[in-house]
Design a protein around this motif. Sequence first.
Motif, PDB file in Angstrom:
ATOM      1  N   VAL A  32       0.837  -1.146   0.081  1.00 17.61           N
ATOM      2  CA  VAL A  32       0.016  -0.051  -0.045  1.00 17.61           C
ATOM      3  C   VAL A  32       1.040   1.151  -0.007  1.00 17.61           C
ATOM      4  O   VAL A  32       0.382   2.168  -0.512  1.00 17.61           O
ATOM      5  CB  VAL A  32      -0.984   0.118   1.228  1.00 17.61           C
ATOM      6  N   SER A  33       1.943   1.070   0.557  1.00 16.59           N
ATOM      7  CA  SER A  33       2.930   2.398   0.649  1.00 16.59           C
ATOM      8  C   SER A  33       3.487   2.656  -0.651  1.00 16.59           C
ATOM      9  O   SER A  33       3.406   3.812  -0.983  1.00 16.59           O
ATOM     10  CB  SER A  33       3.839   1.908   1.752  1.00 16.59           C
ATOM     11  N   ILE A  34       3.801   1.529  -1.371  1.00 17.09           N
ATOM     12  CA  ILE A  34       4.371   1.790  -2.740  1.00 17.09           C
ATOM     13  C   ILE A  34       3.314   2.094  -3.660  1.00 17.09           C
ATOM     14  O   ILE A  34       3.493   2.926  -4.530  1.00 17.09           O
ATOM     15  CB  ILE A  34       5.031   0.315  -3.356  1.00 17.09           C
ATOM     16  N   TYR A  35       1.987   1.914  -3.444  1.00 14.02           N
ATOM     17  CA  TYR A  35       0.965   2.053  -4.339  1.00 14.02           C
ATOM     18  C   TYR A  35       0.544   3.712  -4.115  1.00 14.02           C
ATOM     19  O   TYR A  35       0.578   4.320  -4.958  1.00 14.02           O
ATOM     20  CB  TYR A  35      -0.410   1.393  -3.970  1.00 14.02           C
ATOM     21  N   ALA A  36       0.861   4.198  -2.754  1.00 13.61           N
ATOM     22  CA  ALA A  36       0.661   5.626  -2.369  1.00 13.61           C
ATOM     23  C   ALA A  36       1.554   6.534  -3.105  1.00 13.61           C
ATOM     24  O   ALA A  36       1.552   7.307  -3.456  1.00 13.61           O
ATOM     25  CB  ALA A  36       0.479   5.768  -0.955  1.00 13.61           C
ATOM     26  N   GLY A  37       2.822   5.871  -3.074  1.00 14.91           N
ATOM     27  CA  GLY A  37       4.111   6.584  -3.754  1.00 14.91           C
ATOM     28  C   GLY A  37       3.798   6.785  -5.166  1.00 14.91           C
ATOM     29  O   GLY A  37       4.081   7.617  -5.818  1.00 14.91           O
ATOM     30  N   ALA A  38       3.364   5.657  -5.970  1.00 20.91           N
ATOM     31  CA  ALA A  38       3.066   5.682  -7.396  1.00 20.91           C
ATOM     32  C   ALA A  38       1.901   6.460  -7.544  1.00 20.91           C
ATOM     33  O   ALA A  38       2.116   7.334  -8.687  1.00 20.91           O
ATOM     34  CB  ALA A  38       2.595   4.386  -7.707  1.00 20.91           C
ATOM     35  N   VAL A  39       0.825   6.735  -6.860  1.00 21.21           N
ATOM     36  CA  VAL A  39      -0.326   7.748  -7.138  1.00 21.21           C
ATOM     37  C   VAL A  39       0.289   9.102  -6.964  1.00 21.21           C
ATOM     38  O   VAL A  39       0.178   9.934  -8.009  1.00 21.21           O
ATOM     39  CB  VAL A  39      -1.374   7.412  -6.065  1.00 21.21           C
ATOM     40  N   THR A  40       1.174   9.260  -5.931  1.00 22.53           N
ATOM     41  CA  THR A  40       1.709  10.670  -5.795  1.00 22.53           C
ATOM     42  C   THR A  40       2.691  10.957  -6.871  1.00 22.53           C
ATOM     43  O   THR A  40       2.677  12.357  -7.440  1.00 22.53           O
ATOM     44  CB  THR A  40       2.843  10.701  -4.218  1.00 22.53           C
ATOM     45  N   PHE A  41       3.274  10.194  -7.495  1.00 17.22           N
ATOM     46  CA  PHE A  41       4.227  10.285  -8.657  1.00 17.22           C
ATOM     47  C   PHE A  41       3.427  10.739 -10.039  1.00 17.22           C
ATOM     48  O   PHE A  41       3.599  11.545 -10.495  1.00 17.22           O
ATOM     49  CB  PHE A  41       5.067   9.092  -8.795  1.00 17.22           C
ATOM     50  N   LEU A  42       2.447   9.931 -10.072  1.00 17.00           N
ATOM     51  CA  LEU A  42       1.528  10.445 -11.212  1.00 17.00           C
ATOM     52  C   LEU A  42       0.892  11.509 -11.188  1.00 17.00           C
ATOM     53  O   LEU A  42       0.892  12.288 -12.065  1.00 17.00           O
ATOM     54  CB  LEU A  42       0.404   9.195 -11.229  1.00 17.00           C
ATOM     55  N   LEU A  43       0.390  11.858  -9.979  1.00 21.41           N
ATOM     56  CA  LEU A  43      -0.406  13.111  -9.955  1.00 21.41           C
ATOM     57  C   LEU A  43       0.476  14.311  -9.732  1.00 21.41           C
ATOM     58  O   LEU A  43       0.149  15.323 -10.461  1.00 21.41           O
ATOM     59  CB  LEU A  43      -1.036  12.931  -8.464  1.00 21.41           C
ATOM     60  N   MET A  44       1.754  14.278  -9.154  1.00 28.44           N
ATOM     61  CA  MET A  44       2.618  15.552  -8.946  1.00 28.44           C
ATOM     62  C   MET A  44       3.643  15.498 -10.064  1.00 28.44           C
ATOM     63  O   MET A  44       3.895  16.596 -10.454  1.00 28.44           O
ATOM     64  CB  MET A  44       2.837  15.417  -7.414  1.00 28.44           C
ATOM     65  N   ASP A  45       4.110  14.471 -10.431  1.00 30.17           N
ATOM     66  CA  ASP A  45       5.252  14.627 -11.590  1.00 30.17           C
ATOM     67  C   ASP A  45       4.798  14.197 -12.681  1.00 30.17           C
ATOM     68  O   ASP A  45       5.474  14.798 -13.762  1.00 30.17           O
ATOM     69  CB  ASP A  45       6.414  13.623 -10.860  1.00 30.17           C
ATOM     70  N   VAL A  46       3.907  13.395 -13.286  1.00 26.50           N
ATOM     71  CA  VAL A  46       3.359  13.254 -14.240  1.00 26.50           C
ATOM     72  C   VAL A  46       2.615  14.054 -14.970  1.00 26.50           C
ATOM     73  O   VAL A  46       2.638  14.754 -15.960  1.00 26.50           O
ATOM     74  CB  VAL A  46       2.977  11.512 -14.582  1.00 26.50           C
ATOM     75  N   PHE A  47       1.313  14.027 -14.370  1.00 26.70           N
ATOM     76  CA  PHE A  47       0.251  14.749 -14.626  1.00 26.70           C
ATOM     77  C   PHE A  47       0.309  16.183 -14.094  1.00 26.70           C
ATOM     78  O   PHE A  47      -0.387  17.369 -14.801  1.00 26.70           O
ATOM     79  CB  PHE A  47      -1.302  14.254 -14.319  1.00 26.70           C
ATOM     80  N   LYS A  48       1.019  16.531 -13.176  1.00 25.51           N
ATOM     81  CA  LYS A  48       1.514  17.875 -12.535  1.00 25.51           C
ATOM     82  C   LYS A  48      -0.064  18.530 -12.197  1.00 25.51           C
ATOM     83  O   LYS A  48      -0.172  19.776 -12.683  1.00 25.51           O
ATOM     84  CB  LYS A  48       2.206  18.778 -13.469  1.00 25.51           C
ATOM     85  N   LEU A  49      -0.931  17.762 -11.476  1.00 30.99           N
ATOM     86  CA  LEU A  49      -2.337  18.534 -11.258  1.00 30.99           C
ATOM     87  C   LEU A  49      -1.963  19.649 -10.349  1.00 30.99           C
ATOM     88  O   LEU A  49      -0.984  19.679  -9.519  1.00 30.99           O
ATOM     89  CB  LEU A  49      -2.961  17.425 -10.549  1.00 30.99           C
ATOM     90  N   GLU A  50      -2.905  20.550 -10.535  1.00 30.00           N
ATOM     91  CA  GLU A  50      -2.720  21.795  -9.508  1.00 30.00           C
ATOM     92  C   GLU A  50      -3.569  21.609  -8.200  1.00 30.00           C
ATOM     93  O   GLU A  50      -4.173  20.443  -8.150  1.00 30.00           O
ATOM     94  CB  GLU A  50      -3.324  23.005 -10.259  1.00 30.00           C
ATOM     95  N   GLU A  51      -3.185  22.380  -7.354  1.00 26.95           N
ATOM     96  CA  GLU A  51      -3.833  21.949  -5.819  1.00 26.95           C
ATOM     97  C   GLU A  51      -5.193  22.176  -6.111  1.00 26.95           C
ATOM     98  O   GLU A  51      -5.983  21.953  -5.092  1.00 26.95           O
ATOM     99  CB  GLU A  51      -3.295  22.925  -4.950  1.00 26.95           C
ATOM    100  N   THR A  52      -5.662  23.084  -6.888  1.00 18.81           N
ATOM    101  CA  THR A  52      -7.246  23.259  -7.171  1.00 18.81           C
ATOM    102  C   THR A  52      -8.007  22.292  -7.957  1.00 18.81           C
ATOM    103  O   THR A  52      -9.170  22.357  -8.197  1.00 18.81           O
ATOM    104  CB  THR A  52      -7.382  24.473  -7.831  1.00 18.81           C
ATOM    105  N   SER A  53      -7.245  21.038  -8.171  1.00 20.45           N
ATOM    106  CA  SER A  53      -7.916  19.836  -8.741  1.00 20.45           C
ATOM    107  C   SER A  53      -9.214  19.278  -8.032  1.00 20.45           C
ATOM    108  O   SER A  53      -9.160  19.515  -6.881  1.00 20.45           O
ATOM    109  CB  SER A  53      -6.730  18.840  -8.939  1.00 20.45           C
ATOM    110  N   ILE A  54     -10.013  19.027  -8.942  1.00 20.61           N
ATOM    111  CA  ILE A  54     -11.415  18.607  -8.365  1.00 20.61           C
ATOM    112  C   ILE A  54     -10.878  17.297  -7.406  1.00 20.61           C
ATOM    113  O   ILE A  54     -11.728  16.873  -6.437  1.00 20.61           O
ATOM    114  CB  ILE A  54     -12.189  18.090  -9.337  1.00 20.61           C
ATOM    115  N   LEU A  55      -9.940  16.446  -7.662  1.00 20.43           N
ATOM    116  CA  LEU A  55      -9.533  15.476  -6.788  1.00 20.43           C
ATOM    117  C   LEU A  55      -9.331  15.826  -5.087  1.00 20.43           C
ATOM    118  O   LEU A  55      -9.449  14.852  -4.374  1.00 20.43           O
ATOM    119  CB  LEU A  55      -8.268  14.766  -7.282  1.00 20.43           C
ATOM    120  N   ARG A  56      -8.920  17.148  -4.960  1.00 19.04           N
ATOM    121  CA  ARG A  56      -8.985  17.502  -3.721  1.00 19.04           C
ATOM    122  C   ARG A  56     -10.249  17.218  -2.793  1.00 19.04           C
ATOM    123  O   ARG A  56     -10.160  17.398  -1.665  1.00 19.04           O
ATOM    124  CB  ARG A  56      -8.435  18.905  -3.545  1.00 19.04           C
ATOM    125  N   LYS A  57     -11.427  17.295  -3.742  1.00 15.63           N
ATOM    126  CA  LYS A  57     -12.574  17.439  -2.995  1.00 15.63           C
ATOM    127  C   LYS A  57     -12.930  15.953  -2.396  1.00 15.63           C
ATOM    128  O   LYS A  57     -13.975  15.885  -1.739  1.00 15.63           O
ATOM    129  CB  LYS A  57     -13.816  17.872  -3.959  1.00 15.63           C
TER     130      LYS A  57
END
Length: 285
Positions: A32-57
Motif C-alpha cells: 500500500v505504501s508503494i501504491y501511495a508513492g506511485a499515485v503521488t508520482f503520477l499526480l504530482m510529477d507526471v500529470f502535474k495537477l494543480e492544488e485546485t484539482s477536483i481530486l482534492r474534493k
Amino acid sequence: MIHYNPKSWFALIFRFNKADTLRELFPLMLSVSIYAGAVTFLLMDVFKLEETSILRKVIYVHQTIGFVFSLLLAFRINSAYDRWWEGRKIWGSLTNNSRNLAIKLKHLVSDEDAAFFNYAIPLYARSLRDHLRDEYEPGDQAILPTNGDKHVPNQIASAIIKQVYRLNKEGQINPEQLVSITAEITSFTDFCGGCERIRKTPIPFSYSVFIKKFIFTYIITLPFTWAFDLKYFIMPIIGFILFVFASIELIAEEIEDPFGYDANDLPLDNICENIEKHVGEIFAA
C-alpha cells in the motif's frame, strides 16, 4: 493466552510476539505504501495537477464517512470481545459447577464411586475443550468408554447422570439430594451449548466482507487527496493507517472464536488442569 503486566508500558510498546498484527500486515503495508508513492508520482510529477484539482474534493467524502467508519470498527471489536468474554464466563461457570458437584458427591458416595466421579468430572471439561477444537483424545476406556465419532461431552454427561441415578435407586442419594446434584450436571450441557453457539455462529459473512472492502476502499482513495499536501511523506503514513484499521479487524477475527490455539484465545488447557486439580483435592480430602 498471553500473560502480561498491563502496567509495564515500555515493555509492551517495544515487545513483539507472534500475536502482533504487524508481522502479518507488513507485506500489505509495504504494498500500500508503494501504491501511495506511485499515485503521488503520477499526480504530482507526471500529470502535474494543480492544488485546485477536483481530486482534492474527495477529502470531503473521507470526512463524511470517517465518523461512521469509526463506529463500524468499534462495533466490530466490541461484538468480538463480547463473544470472547461470554466464552470466559461459561468456562468460569463450568469450573465452579465442577467443584460444587464434587463437593456434594464427596459426602454422599462411597470411595469406589468417588473414584469414578473424580475421573469423570475433569474428563468432561477436557472433552468439551477438545470438542470445541474438533479434536478427540480418548480417555480410560475401562472407566468411562467414549466414542470419538459421536458427541463426546454428551456421552460423559450421560455416564455421570447414569451413575447418580443408580446411586439414587440404591438409596445412597435421596430424592432431595438428587434434585440438587442433577441441577449441577444438567448445567454442563447448557455450558456446552453456549460454547457451541459461539463456535458455530461466526460474524455474518456479508458484514465481515463489507468491513474489509470498506477498509480497502478507504485506504486506496486517501492518496488522491493527501498527495497534494504530504507529497511522498504519504507513503509511511498510508502504511500506518492501514496497520491501525486492519489490525482491528484481525484482532476481532481472532477473539471471536476464543477456543482455539491463537495467542489471545482462552487458556482452556490451564482451566482444565485447574478443574482436575481442584476436583482431585476435594475427593482426596
